[in-house]
Design a protein around this motif. Structure first.
Motif, mmCIF file in Angstrom:
data_model
loop_
_atom_site.group_PDB
_atom_site.id
_atom_site.type_symbol
_atom_site.label_atom_id
_atom_site.label_comp_id
_atom_site.label_asym_id
_atom_site.label_seq_id
_atom_site.Cartn_x
_atom_site.Cartn_y
_atom_site.Cartn_z
ATOM 1 N N ILE A 49 0.835 -1.207 0.000
ATOM 2 C CA ILE A 49 0.000 0.000 0.000
ATOM 3 C C ILE A 49 0.868 1.255 0.000
ATOM 4 O O ILE A 49 0.575 2.234 -0.714
ATOM 5 N N ALA A 50 1.967 1.232 0.761
ATOM 6 C CA ALA A 50 2.859 2.393 0.795
ATOM 7 C C ALA A 50 3.429 2.688 -0.581
ATOM 8 O O ALA A 50 3.534 3.854 -0.999
ATOM 9 N N ALA A 51 3.814 1.633 -1.308
ATOM 10 C CA ALA A 51 4.370 1.825 -2.649
ATOM 11 C C ALA A 51 3.299 2.262 -3.637
ATOM 12 O O ALA A 51 3.537 3.117 -4.498
ATOM 13 N N ALA A 52 2.113 1.676 -3.505
ATOM 14 C CA ALA A 52 1.042 2.000 -4.457
ATOM 15 C C ALA A 52 0.567 3.440 -4.325
ATOM 16 O O ALA A 52 0.165 4.063 -5.317
ATOM 17 N N ARG A 53 0.626 4.006 -3.121
ATOM 18 C CA ARG A 53 0.105 5.343 -2.893
ATOM 19 C C ARG A 53 1.188 6.386 -2.611
ATOM 20 O O ARG A 53 0.867 7.529 -2.288
ATOM 21 N N GLY A 54 2.452 6.027 -2.708
ATOM 22 C CA GLY A 54 3.514 7.010 -2.490
ATOM 23 C C GLY A 54 3.525 7.575 -1.088
ATOM 24 O O GLY A 54 3.852 8.753 -0.876
ATOM 25 N N ILE A 55 3.183 6.757 -0.100
ATOM 26 C CA ILE A 55 3.059 7.248 1.276
ATOM 27 C C ILE A 55 4.372 7.808 1.824
ATOM 28 O O ILE A 55 4.379 8.896 2.431
ATOM 29 N N PRO A 56 5.521 7.150 1.645
ATOM 30 C CA PRO A 56 6.760 7.746 2.174
ATOM 31 C C PRO A 56 7.069 9.116 1.575
ATOM 32 O O PRO A 56 7.513 10.027 2.281
ATOM 33 N N ALA A 57 6.828 9.278 0.272
ATOM 34 C CA ALA A 57 7.098 10.568 -0.370
ATOM 35 C C ALA A 57 6.159 11.645 0.162
ATOM 36 O O ALA A 57 6.573 12.801 0.387
ATOM 37 N N GLY A 58 4.894 11.285 0.390
ATOM 38 C CA GLY A 58 3.949 12.242 0.941
ATOM 39 C C GLY A 58 4.334 12.671 2.343
ATOM 40 O O GLY A 58 4.275 13.858 2.693
ATOM 41 N N ASP A 59 4.745 11.715 3.153
ATOM 42 C CA ASP A 59 5.183 12.016 4.513
ATOM 43 C C ASP A 59 6.395 12.950 4.490
ATOM 44 O O ASP A 59 6.455 13.936 5.242
ATOM 45 N N ARG B 57 6.739 16.889 6.003
ATOM 46 C CA ARG B 57 7.742 17.200 7.021
ATOM 47 C C ARG B 57 8.736 18.255 6.534
ATOM 48 O O ARG B 57 9.339 18.962 7.340
ATOM 49 N N ALA B 58 8.906 18.333 5.202
ATOM 50 C CA ALA B 58 9.828 19.321 4.638
ATOM 51 C C ALA B 58 9.149 20.663 4.378
ATOM 52 O O ALA B 58 9.778 21.591 3.860
ATOM 53 N N GLY B 59 7.865 20.791 4.738
ATOM 54 C CA GLY B 59 7.156 22.049 4.548
ATOM 55 C C GLY B 59 6.338 22.111 3.281
ATOM 56 O O GLY B 59 5.691 23.121 3.010
ATOM 57 N N GLY B 60 6.346 21.054 2.485
ATOM 58 C CA GLY B 60 5.565 21.033 1.259
ATOM 59 C C GLY B 60 4.226 20.364 1.456
ATOM 60 O O GLY B 60 3.746 20.183 2.575
ATOM 61 N N PHE B 61 3.638 19.971 0.333
ATOM 62 C CA PHE B 61 2.359 19.265 0.429
ATOM 63 C C PHE B 61 2.297 18.225 -0.684
ATOM 64 O O PHE B 61 2.957 17.197 -0.586
ATOM 65 N N GLN B 62 1.573 18.459 -1.776
ATOM 66 C CA GLN B 62 1.438 17.424 -2.811
ATOM 67 C C GLN B 62 2.513 17.479 -3.880
ATOM 68 O O GLN B 62 2.717 16.502 -4.596
ATOM 69 N N HIS B 63 3.189 18.616 -4.004
ATOM 70 C CA HIS B 63 4.177 18.749 -5.068
ATOM 71 C C HIS B 63 5.267 17.696 -4.919
ATOM 72 O O HIS B 63 5.873 17.532 -3.853
#
Length: 319
Positions: free
Chosen positions: A119-129, A133-139
């Motif tokens: 699920i983490a790979a399918a939805r890009g969860i680590p990248a979103g997290d 944390r880096a101050g961004g959002f969906q970009h």
């Protein structure tokens, strides 16, 4: 005085998961929380210990190392087997090897992590997290995929593979299965459809490995196999790193051909400058598949029992 080493306590949780006081009353107890770099370091670290209580295969014990540990009289292993321990060399030296007995309470842990990695790979969860944390959002967060209606390929349909197959079904995925000894009838009993390895790789949107590492299974997915996978397909490995040709895997994720969700690696801990640490299209966890509270509640108390029984001259759970 008897000296006992508790090895491979990488998360620093051994002390609080068992009552060590009966052992401490009879022996000097030393906990090792860092990985041992190589055989020379292991020989130097453990030469003055009588008992070693190990954690799975984190520190290998080939015959060459056992020969360099003159005081060693007992090794405790967690689980019923340890492929990285030379049992023949222990027997030749009269070293007793004792194991732990799993109760089954932690049996689902690795399969559940495989589902989490999928699920983490399918939805890009680590990248979103990381973005939040880096101050961004969906970009910069990859667009995910829905797993319902997709195909999950399970290589190795034993206890853990069978659990993963059922998880895939719960997500609404079609499940294919293959291993060398699998029959269509056995696959159907687990709710999966038997496929050849080639068919499974070509048709699956995600492939999950659930095999025991052996001479037969080592490198079971090589460069040609990875090339058969769908573009963008997810490869999940919570079993053992050497099941997959590491160089071919690094090339496949670097070139963007597949996504790899990995809990296991050829060398552990993963070296600091290993290319997988910076590889794109990966989700990585540090071999925590079996490492849950229920596992530690079994492994460490039984390790204490094994050492006490040995000191009493009546070893138990002898391998």
């Amino acid at each position: 005085m008897t000296r006992i080493a508790v090895l491979d306590d990488w998360q620093g949780i051994a002390r609080r998961n068992a009552d060590w006081s009966p052992l401490e009353a009879r022996a000097e107890l030393v906990f090792f929380e860092e990985a041992i770099a190589d055989e020379d370091a292991a020989a130097a670290a453990f030469a003055e210990f009588d008992i070693l209580l190990t954690m799975r295969e984190r520190t290998p014990f080939p015959a060459s190392l056992i020969a360099r540990l003159p005081r060693l009289r007992m090794i405790g292993i967690t689980g019923k087997s340890n492929p990285s321990l030379d049992l023949a060399a222990c027997a030749a030296r009269g070293i007793i090897v004792c194991h732990t007995e799993p109760s089954g309470r932690s049996a689902s842990a690795t399969a559940e992590l495989a589902l989490g990695l999928l699920i983490a790979a399918a939805r890009g969860i680590p990248a979103g997290d990381a973005q939040i944390r880096a101050g961004g959002f969906q970009h910069g967060v990859p667009v995910g995929i829905t797993l319902a209606g997709k195909t999950l390929g399970v290589i190795g349909l034993g206890r853990l593979g069978g659990l993963m197959a059922r998880y895939g079904q719960a997500l609404g995925m079609e499940v294919l299965a293959w291993s060398r000894n699998l029959t269509p009838e056995k696959a159907a009993e687990a709710g999966a459809t038997y496929a050849t390895k080639e068919e499974l790789l070509a048709r699956s949107d995600a492939v999950s490995l659930h095999l025991v590492l052996s001479d037969r299974s080592r490198g079971i997915l090589g460069a040609a196999d990875l090339a058969q996978m769908k573009p963008g397909a997810i490869l999940i490995n919570t079993s053992r790193g050497p099941l997959v040709d590491e160089a071919a895997l690094i090339a496949a994720v670097t070139e963007g051909r597949i996504v790899a969700a990995l809990d296991v690696f050829d060398r552990e801990p993963l070296p600091a400058r290993h290319p997988l640490r910076s590889a794109p299209n990966t989700v990585l966890t540090p071999h925590i598949g079996y490492g849950v509270a229920e596992t530690w509640a079994e492994f460490y108390p039984q390790s204490v029992e094994n050492a006490l029984a040995f000191l009493d001259g009546t070893p138990i759970r002898v391998t």
